[in-house]
Motif scaffolding. Structure first.
Motif, PDB file in Angstrom:
ATOM      1  N   LEU A  87      54.487   9.109  18.869  1.00 37.09           N
ATOM      2  CA  LEU A  87      55.647   8.374  18.917  1.00 37.09           C
ATOM      3  C   LEU A  87      55.904   8.062  17.272  1.00 37.09           C
ATOM      4  CD1 LEU A  87      57.607   7.851  21.122  1.00 37.09           C
ATOM      5  CD2 LEU A  87      57.531   5.574  20.745  1.00 37.09           C
ATOM      6  N   GLY A  88      57.115   8.562  16.672  1.00 36.27           N
ATOM      7  CA  GLY A  88      57.395   8.124  15.370  1.00 36.27           C
ATOM      8  C   GLY A  88      56.636   8.824  14.304  1.00 36.27           C
ATOM      9  N   ASP A  89      56.414  10.055  14.258  1.00 41.20           N
ATOM     10  CA  ASP A  89      55.674  10.840  13.108  1.00 41.20           C
ATOM     11  C   ASP A  89      56.444  11.052  12.054  1.00 41.20           C
ATOM     12  OD1 ASP A  89      57.362  12.953  14.651  1.00 41.20           O
ATOM     13  OD2 ASP A  89      56.081  14.282  13.366  1.00 41.20           O
ATOM     14  N   MET A  90      57.785  10.653  11.961  1.00 41.62           N
ATOM     15  CA  MET A  90      58.576  11.028  10.706  1.00 41.62           C
ATOM     16  C   MET A  90      59.059   9.676  10.155  1.00 41.62           C
ATOM     17  SD  MET A  90      59.156  14.277  10.707  1.00 41.62           S
ATOM     18  CE  MET A  90      60.524  14.212   9.603  1.00 41.62           C
ATOM     19  N   LEU A  91      58.408   8.508  10.421  1.00 44.98           N
ATOM     20  CA  LEU A  91      58.528   7.405   9.789  1.00 44.98           C
ATOM     21  C   LEU A  91      57.630   6.401  10.333  1.00 44.98           C
ATOM     22  CD1 LEU A  91      60.193   5.519  11.896  1.00 44.98           C
ATOM     23  CD2 LEU A  91      62.341   6.654  11.157  1.00 44.98           C
ATOM     24  N   ASP A  92      57.468   5.164   9.863  1.00 49.27           N
ATOM     25  CA  ASP A  92      56.622   4.028  10.364  1.00 49.27           C
ATOM     26  C   ASP A  92      57.408   3.206  10.922  1.00 49.27           C
ATOM     27  OD1 ASP A  92      54.838   2.005  10.437  1.00 49.27           O
ATOM     28  OD2 ASP A  92      53.917   2.620   8.673  1.00 49.27           O
ATOM     29  N   LEU A  93      57.138   2.974  12.272  1.00 45.67           N
ATOM     30  CA  LEU A  93      58.032   2.003  13.005  1.00 45.67           C
ATOM     31  C   LEU A  93      57.848   0.657  12.846  1.00 45.67           C
ATOM     32  CD1 LEU A  93      57.585   4.066  16.554  1.00 45.67           C
ATOM     33  CD2 LEU A  93      59.403   3.843  15.170  1.00 45.67           C
ATOM     34  N   HIS A  94      56.788   0.370  12.194  1.00 48.57           N
ATOM     35  CA  HIS A  94      56.432  -0.889  11.684  1.00 48.57           C
ATOM     36  C   HIS A  94      56.575  -1.279  10.249  1.00 48.57           C
ATOM     37  CE1 HIS A  94      55.599  -2.686  15.986  1.00 48.57           C
ATOM     38  NE2 HIS A  94      54.986  -1.371  16.156  1.00 48.57           N
ATOM     39  N   LEU A 120      50.602   5.456  18.934  1.00 42.85           N
ATOM     40  CA  LEU A 120      51.544   5.011  17.778  1.00 42.85           C
ATOM     41  C   LEU A 120      50.589   4.635  16.489  1.00 42.85           C
ATOM     42  CD1 LEU A 120      52.998   4.029  20.439  1.00 42.85           C
ATOM     43  CD2 LEU A 120      54.165   2.656  18.746  1.00 42.85           C
ATOM     44  N   SER A 121      50.965   5.471  15.432  1.00 46.50           N
ATOM     45  CA  SER A 121      50.098   5.048  14.051  1.00 46.50           C
ATOM     46  C   SER A 121      50.989   4.141  13.055  1.00 46.50           C
ATOM     47  CB  SER A 121      49.410   6.338  13.688  1.00 46.50           C
ATOM     48  OG  SER A 121      48.616   6.016  12.727  1.00 46.50           O
ATOM     49  N   THR A 122      50.610   3.264  12.432  1.00 46.42           N
ATOM     50  CA  THR A 122      51.129   2.922  11.357  1.00 46.42           C
ATOM     51  C   THR A 122      50.010   2.367  10.158  1.00 46.42           C
ATOM     52  OG1 THR A 122      52.349   0.631  10.824  1.00 46.42           O
ATOM     53  CG2 THR A 122      50.527   0.475  12.191  1.00 46.42           C
ATOM     54  N   LYS A 123      50.644   2.437   9.155  1.00 49.23           N
ATOM     55  CA  LYS A 123      50.070   1.932   7.960  1.00 49.23           C
ATOM     56  C   LYS A 123      50.110   0.755   7.580  1.00 49.23           C
ATOM     57  CE  LYS A 123      49.538   6.461   5.321  1.00 49.23           C
ATOM     58  NZ  LYS A 123      49.853   7.353   6.401  1.00 49.23           N
ATOM     59  N   ARG A 124      50.793  -0.171   8.483  1.00 47.80           N
ATOM     60  CA  ARG A 124      51.031  -1.534   8.267  1.00 47.80           C
ATOM     61  C   ARG A 124      50.610  -2.313   9.840  1.00 47.80           C
ATOM     62  NH1 ARG A 124      54.856   1.883   5.790  1.00 47.80           N
ATOM     63  NH2 ARG A 124      55.753   1.194   3.980  1.00 47.80           N
ATOM     64  N   ALA A 147      47.256   2.747  16.638  1.00 43.07           N
ATOM     65  CA  ALA A 147      46.343   2.999  15.397  1.00 43.07           C
ATOM     66  C   ALA A 147      46.824   2.639  14.144  1.00 43.07           C
ATOM     67  CB  ALA A 147      46.356   4.649  15.678  1.00 43.07           C
ATOM     68  N   THR A 148      45.943   2.873  13.034  1.00 43.05           N
ATOM     69  CA  THR A 148      46.322   2.636  11.817  1.00 43.05           C
ATOM     70  C   THR A 148      45.698   3.740  11.030  1.00 43.05           C
ATOM     71  OG1 THR A 148      46.565   1.261   9.823  1.00 43.05           O
ATOM     72  CG2 THR A 148      44.556   1.231  11.122  1.00 43.05           C
ATOM     73  N   SER A 149      46.291   4.293  10.044  1.00 39.83           N
ATOM     74  CA  SER A 149      45.802   5.347   9.180  1.00 39.83           C
ATOM     75  C   SER A 149      44.801   4.909   7.885  1.00 39.83           C
ATOM     76  CB  SER A 149      46.902   6.314   8.640  1.00 39.83           C
ATOM     77  OG  SER A 149      47.605   6.801   9.484  1.00 39.83           O
ATOM     78  N   VAL A 150      43.823   5.230   7.561  1.00 39.46           N
ATOM     79  CA  VAL A 150      42.820   4.662   6.625  1.00 39.46           C
ATOM     80  C   VAL A 150      42.529   6.057   5.786  1.00 39.46           C
ATOM     81  CG1 VAL A 150      40.735   3.609   6.002  1.00 39.46           C
ATOM     82  CG2 VAL A 150      42.121   2.577   7.961  1.00 39.46           C
ATOM     83  N   TYR A 155      41.617   1.039   1.888  1.00 46.58           N
ATOM     84  CA  TYR A 155      42.461   0.698   2.815  1.00 46.58           C
ATOM     85  C   TYR A 155      41.728   0.357   4.173  1.00 46.58           C
ATOM     86  CZ  TYR A 155      45.375   3.297  -0.503  1.00 46.58           C
ATOM     87  OH  TYR A 155      45.983   3.551  -1.484  1.00 46.58           O
ATOM     88  N   LYS A 156      40.360   0.184   4.171  1.00 48.52           N
ATOM     89  CA  LYS A 156      39.577  -0.444   5.054  1.00 48.52           C
ATOM     90  C   LYS A 156      39.863  -1.626   5.659  1.00 48.52           C
ATOM     91  CE  LYS A 156      35.050   0.270   4.752  1.00 48.52           C
ATOM     92  NZ  LYS A 156      33.870   0.363   4.174  1.00 48.52           N
ATOM     93  N   HIS A 157      40.724  -2.426   5.059  1.00 45.57           N
ATOM     94  CA  HIS A 157      41.257  -3.588   5.380  1.00 45.57           C
ATOM     95  C   HIS A 157      42.301  -3.423   6.663  1.00 45.57           C
ATOM     96  CE1 HIS A 157      45.379  -3.331   3.583  1.00 45.57           C
ATOM     97  NE2 HIS A 157      44.559  -2.736   2.576  1.00 45.57           N
ATOM     98  N   ARG A 158      42.809  -2.409   6.635  1.00 46.70           N
ATOM     99  CA  ARG A 158      43.648  -2.238   7.786  1.00 46.70           C
ATOM    100  C   ARG A 158      42.934  -2.037   9.211  1.00 46.70           C
ATOM    101  NH1 ARG A 158      46.468   3.003   5.025  1.00 46.70           N
ATOM    102  NH2 ARG A 158      47.606   2.064   3.386  1.00 46.70           N
ATOM    103  N   LEU A 159      41.598  -1.813   9.378  1.00 47.26           N
ATOM    104  CA  LEU A 159      40.819  -1.818  10.603  1.00 47.26           C
ATOM    105  C   LEU A 159      40.885  -3.437  10.842  1.00 47.26           C
ATOM    106  CD1 LEU A 159      37.914   0.203   9.483  1.00 47.26           C
ATOM    107  CD2 LEU A 159      39.775   1.035  10.857  1.00 47.26           C
TER     108      LEU A 159
END
Length: 259
Positions: A87-94, A120-124, A147-150, A155-159
């Motif tokens: 869900l939401g591969d074209m933008l970051d829902l969060h 769902l994956s977010t960088k936020r 999920a998050t992307s690292v 960007y390990k702090h995202r974990l």
């Protein structure tokens, strides 16, 4: 309605949010780069060509208006055959500029459509945690994976932020992997890791040793490991890591993979 996709770790993609250009109503998507791992964003390339024409930059945020595609949510509910939906591969829902009142009907639909697995994956992930933990005191059900992307050790702090999301299944996209993650990598509270290099022209090469570092950490911590691809001009090239294919999930997903 959700589209069949070539993204190997899912079956369908769906984008219930879109934007319109305020000046003329031209439809597209919007996001803002969250780090160096966003610099070759395929969604941004498509938006420049087929959408609003804007780059995914902050100066364009005020030039677009977010809207909910209610027909997409209806289509998801009508899909009776179980599937996996990214869900939401074209933008970051969060992203912080996405109105929260548009997120609630999306989450309501995911909760109700429990015949599917939603990814769902977010960088936020901090924003995701704030929203999800306020959305339900009971957390997300097991068919909603977050999920998050690292893409680099930076960007390990995202974990740590992802671990604060009240969800039963969390996974990590170590893609596009553009640098070493400098082990050790703490995967506590993570059910699956997906690893892969960048694709597309002018892609940044992935050193296979970086992916091997992720594999070894996943094995040591008993986390499912999915290797998506090596870096290449086109997606899906080189799905083997050191001669083997790794397509592991935290559960048996064969009933959903037939979607």
């Amino acid at each position: 309605m959700p589209n069949r996709t070539s993204i190997s770790w899912t079956i369908h993609t769906s984008n219930p949010l879109y934007v319109v250009r305020k000046s003329d109503g031209k439809r597209g998507w919007h996001c803002v780069h969250a780090g160096q791992d966003c610099m070759r964003c395929y969604a941004e390339t498509l938006n420049k060509r087929l959408g609003t024409g804007f780059a995914f930059s902050p100066e364009f945020t005020d030039k677009v208006e977010f809207r909910l595609n209610e027909s997409e949510l209806v289509a998801i509910m009508k899909m009776k055959k179980p599937s996996m939906i990214f869900l939401g591969d074209m933008l970051d829902l969060h992203a912080s500029f996405v109105p929260e009142d548009l997120l609630r009907p999306i989450y309501n639909t995911m909760v109700a459509a429990n015949q599917h697995i939603f990814q769902l994956s977010t960088k936020r992930p901090k924003n995701m945690a704030d929203f999800v933990n306020g959305y339900s005191q009971f957390g997300l059900p097991e068919h909603i994976w977050v999920a998050t992307s690292v893409g680099s050790w930076m960007y390990k702090h995202r974990l740590d932020e992802l671990r604060k999301v009240n969800a039963k299944v969390r996974f990590v996209n170590f893609e596009p992997l553009i640098d070493t993650l400098k082990p050790p990598i703490d995967l506590s509270g993570i059910s699956q890791v997906i690893c892969g290099g960048e694709s597309g022209h002018n892609h940044r090469p992935m050193n296979p040793s970086w992916a091997w570092e992720v594999y070894r950490e996943a094995r040591r911590q008993k986390v499912a490991f999915y290797f998506k691809q090596n870096s290449a001009d086109y997606p899906g090239r080189g799905e083997r890591l050191l001669g083997r294919t790794y397509h592991e999930y935290p559960i048996d997903v064969s009933p959903w993979r037939r979607g």
